[in-house]
Design a protein around this motif. Structure first.
Motif, mmCIF file in Angstrom:
data_model
loop_
_atom_site.group_PDB
_atom_site.id
_atom_site.type_symbol
_atom_site.label_atom_id
_atom_site.label_comp_id
_atom_site.label_asym_id
_atom_site.label_seq_id
_atom_site.Cartn_x
_atom_site.Cartn_y
_atom_site.Cartn_z
ATOM 1 N N ILE A 55 0.864 -1.189 0.000
ATOM 2 C CA ILE A 55 0.000 0.000 0.000
ATOM 3 C C ILE A 55 0.901 1.240 0.000
ATOM 4 O O ILE A 55 1.744 1.400 0.890
ATOM 5 N N PRO A 56 0.754 2.120 -0.974
ATOM 6 C CA PRO A 56 1.598 3.312 -1.030
ATOM 7 C C PRO A 56 1.437 4.182 0.233
ATOM 8 O O PRO A 56 0.354 4.273 0.806
ATOM 9 N N LYS A 57 2.514 4.804 0.617
ATOM 10 C CA LYS A 57 2.525 5.642 1.817
ATOM 11 C C LYS A 57 1.472 6.740 1.748
ATOM 12 O O LYS A 57 0.787 7.025 2.739
ATOM 13 N N LEU A 65 -7.828 1.610 -0.935
ATOM 14 C CA LEU A 65 -6.544 1.437 -0.257
ATOM 15 C C LEU A 65 -5.632 0.503 -1.040
ATOM 16 O O LEU A 65 -4.414 0.715 -1.111
ATOM 17 N N ALA A 66 -6.225 -0.529 -1.627
ATOM 18 C CA ALA A 66 -5.432 -1.540 -2.333
ATOM 19 C C ALA A 66 -5.090 -1.149 -3.766
ATOM 20 O O ALA A 66 -4.267 -1.806 -4.404
ATOM 21 N N SER A 67 -5.698 -0.080 -4.276
ATOM 22 C CA SER A 67 -5.630 0.177 -5.714
ATOM 23 C C SER A 67 -4.489 1.089 -6.140
ATOM 24 O O SER A 67 -4.580 1.739 -7.167
ATOM 25 N N GLY A 68 -3.418 1.138 -5.356
ATOM 26 C CA GLY A 68 -2.266 1.913 -5.791
ATOM 27 C C GLY A 68 -1.683 1.354 -7.076
ATOM 28 O O GLY A 68 -1.911 0.200 -7.442
ATOM 29 N N ARG A 85 -4.465 -1.637 -9.211
ATOM 30 C CA ARG A 85 -4.681 -2.991 -8.704
ATOM 31 C C ARG A 85 -6.073 -3.100 -8.088
ATOM 32 O O ARG A 85 -6.537 -2.202 -7.379
ATOM 33 N N LEU A 86 -6.749 -4.208 -8.347
ATOM 34 C CA LEU A 86 -8.056 -4.472 -7.765
ATOM 35 C C LEU A 86 -7.893 -5.142 -6.405
ATOM 36 O O LEU A 86 -6.873 -5.787 -6.125
ATOM 37 N N LEU A 87 -8.923 -5.023 -5.547
ATOM 38 C CA LEU A 87 -8.858 -5.645 -4.221
ATOM 39 C C LEU A 87 -8.700 -7.160 -4.349
ATOM 40 O O LEU A 87 -7.938 -7.772 -3.587
#
Length: 340
Positions: free
Chosen positions: A207-209, A247-250, A257-259
């Motif tokens: 997860i990107p900062k 949150l997951a889609s960075g 990206r998909l969950l």
């Protein structure tokens, strides 16, 4: 009830212990774990967890000394290092609880925002490998749920986020069918019965900062359960269909990206095991305990040791319920005497 009122005055002023409220659920769970680990500490052993809890949890130095930690209902074999780590985990839960209690006490939107900014600052300052916990969930008009979030900084620019859930919302988690023990069979078909189990702890990595520390994300996430009165918009779908996918889609490999893809990446997480979900709809503490089990597995506890600690938790919970009933009977007795 009597026990919850006694505990709640320390952090919440007794206002957030309604049925299933995330803060109240974490509060009671943490207090029971504190009782268990205090009993597990022999009088001749000093357990010190002051300083950097991340160091305690990640220290792999072998300690051969084994202690027999005695509770009133059984004895448990632990190393002194395991006991130190268990107490550290309980203190991590306490730290997240204290932050959540501050959110509940906030009297204005501005004060809540200031606390969220402080929270994101704490996330930014996490060292690589350091862990922080916080309660989550939702309090809606027609449903209520409690979750536990485990946040870890995995590199300079990335975090991991573990969603611990044993109730509503598990339909979004991976599931699998298992055969029940061979001694029982279905009456009609003669086939062995099956049981549906879930990965109650769902880990999202990379997860990107900038997303993990986003103030807007945490404002919405926390508002789902701290906002009063409950709203029809406070529901599980907001978490699993909106917030967690965001949150997951960075950016991963030049695309979003998909969950579901994030779930596939962590499908072999060794600390996330198949578990039977809560069925009653009222066992809100089980989501918190799923997170505790996940972390205990991570720091080296065996399956048997985790089962024994879970057993101890259920007994302590029952003992507290007994104290509540006794307290209620005493209160009724006093009222009757006053009437006479």
């Amino acid at each position: 009830d009597v026990y919850k009122r006694q505990v709640s005055t320390q952090s919440t002023g007794g206002t957030q212990l309604e049925k299933g409220n995330p803060l109240g659920t974490v509060l009671v769970t943490e207090k029971i774990l504190q009782t268990i680990f205090k009993q597990l500490t022999p009088s001749n052993l000093t357990v010190t967890t002051s300083g950097d809890l991340a160091t305690v949890l990640s220290n792999n130095t072998s300690q051969v000394s084994t202690i027999t930690a005695s509770l009133t209902y059984y004895s448990l074999q632990l190393t002194s290092q395991q006991l130190e780590r268990a107490v550290a985990l309980q203190q991590l839960l306490r730290s997240g609880l204290e932050f959540a209690a501050g959110l509940v006490r906030a009297s204005s939107p501005e004060e809540i925002r200031e606390l969220i900014v402080e929270w994101t600052s704490r996330l930014t300052k996490l060292q690589q490998g350091e862990i922080i916990l916080c309660p989550g969930g939702w309090t809606g008009l027609t449903s209520i749920g409690t979750l536990l979030y485990i946040i870890e900084r995995t590199s300079e620019d990335h975090y991991s986020f573990v969603i611990c859930n044993s109730g509503a919302g598990l339909e979004y988690h991976p599931s699998a069918v298992f055969l029940c023990p061979a001694e029982s069979t279905e009456v009609d078909s003669g086939a062995p019965p099956t049981k549906l189990k879930y990965k109650t702890c769902l880990r999202i990595e990379k997860i990107p900062k900038e997303r993990m520390t986003d103030v807007g994300f945490w404002l919405v996430t926390f508002s789902l359960w701290i906002k009063d009165p409950p709203s029809e918009f406070h529901r599980v779908e907001v978490l699993y269909d909106v917030l967690f996918p965001w949150l997951a889609s960075g950016q991963q490999g030049g695309r979003q990206r998909l969950l579901g893809e994030a779930m596939v990446e962590t499908a072999n997480d060794p600390h996330s095991v198949w578990r039977t979900p809560a069925r009653s709809g009222t066992s809100f503490h089980k989501s918190i305990m799923e997170g505790v089990r996940y972390l205990l597995r991570r720091v080296g506890f065996s399956t048997d040791q985790i089962k024994q600690i879970s057993y101890a938790f259920r007994i302590e919970y029952l003992l507290k319920a007994g104290k509540d009933l006794i307290g209620l009977l005493q209160q009724k007795g006093k009222k009757k005497k006053k009437k006479k």
